[in-house]
Enzyme design. Structure first.
Site, PDB file in Angstrom:
ATOM      1  N   GLU A   1      -2.271  -6.945   7.449  1.00 22.94           N
ATOM      2  CA  GLU A   1      -0.955  -6.759   8.047  1.00 22.94           C
ATOM      3  C   GLU A   1      -0.803  -7.630   9.298  1.00 22.94           C
ATOM      4  OE1 GLU A   1       2.038  -6.405   7.930  1.00 22.94           O
ATOM      5  OE2 GLU A   1       2.476  -4.258   7.756  1.00 22.94           O
TER       6      GLU A   1
ATOM      7  N   HIS B   1       0.820  -1.206   0.000  1.00 24.57           N
ATOM      8  CA  HIS B   1       0.000   0.000   0.000  1.00 24.57           C
ATOM      9  C   HIS B   1       0.859   1.263   0.000  1.00 24.57           C
ATOM     10  CE1 HIS B   1       0.947   1.023   4.176  1.00 24.57           C
ATOM     11  NE2 HIS B   1       0.842  -0.264   4.439  1.00 24.57           N
TER      12      HIS B   1
END
Length: 267
Positions: A162, A69
């Protein structure tokens, strides 16, 4: 019970050699493809096709475009405050922070890289997967806008999130929020309404994140016929993928993309 093994097929991308001090480039020219010729992606596709057509039973080859990202507000704040606060009155970075202006620009740079290489017939991913965290979904949306057909939808899966626990930036929002905010995305059935995986006291270990990354790869090699796959995820997931795939260390900066040719065999 049979188990899949994974290894990197080298000779295609500069990133295969690892990176000095582990830190890699964000977007090297041609996504790092060594071949500079105008027919580079046609040749690349032919080589991948040949690997699969000549492989023995139980062996497959796929190409993963693994994206991290763009910069989020938590990336800005971590160096100053650490990872456990929610905000300072001006910036909010937990739970589940948004992209910064730079982060959006990084996603646009990835979009432009795809657009540039599309002129040379880069294989467009046949399947796209994404983390359920907002910063990753926005990155995916910006990156692949007009690159993939409108009828093709990215699948959001829990196991691409994550490393979870302790850090508030890694706590996800509800399934309802994701559905309402990103209606152009599909969400796997397994992703439940509330985030029950995040623990304020316990941080996920490398062994644990590697295990769920292996599960993602197993699912893709077992179910997906497509040869070209995209992930949009996080630094922790990228590192786990490289460990499971037996790739050399390569710390992917925010907004970066690393392509990997992966051989999977069932033993």
């Amino acid at each position: 019970m049979s188990q899949r093994s994974y290894e990197v097929v080298e000779g295609f991308f500069v990133q295969e050699g690892g990176a000095r001090y582990g830190l890699g480039e964000v977007l090297p020219p041609r996504f790092g493809l060594i071949d500079r010729s105008n027919s580079r992606w046609k040749t690349f596709r032919q080589k991948i096709d040949q690997l699969n057509t000549s492989s023995s039973a139980g062996t497959q080859y796929k190409v993963f475009f693994v994206g991290r990202h763009g910069e989020g507000f938590h990336n800005v704040a971590e160096a100053k405050y650490g990872t456990e606060e929610y905000g300072d009155g001006e910036l909010i970075w937990g739970p589940d922070p948004e992209l910064t202006t730079l982060g959006k620009d990084q996603a646009k740079a990835a979009h432009n890289a795809w657009k540039q290489e599309h002129k040379f017939d880069i294989p467009i991913p046949g399947k796209l997967y994404c983390s359920p965290l907002t910063r990753a979904i926005h990155t995916n949306k910006i990156t692949f806008d007009s690159i993939i057909p409108q009828s093709q939808r990215t699948m959001i899966i829990e196991n691409l999130r994550e490393t979870t626990g302790v850090h508030t930036c890694d706590k996800r929002r509800t399934r309802t929020y994701i559905e309402q905010t990103f209606p152009d995305f599909d969400i796997e059935e397994e992703l439940i309404e509330e985030d029950t995986l995040w623990d304020a006291e316990v941080r996920e270990t490398h062994a644990e994140i590697d295990a769920r990354m292996r599960g993602v790869l197993d699912m893709i090699f077992d179910k997906d016929q497509e040869q070209f796959i995209s992930f949009t995820a996080h630094g922790g997931i990228v590192s786990a993928a490289l460990r499971v795939m037996n790739h050399r260390q390569y710390i992917l900066p925010t907004g970066g993309v690393i392509p990997i040719v992966v051989k999977s065999s069932i033993s």
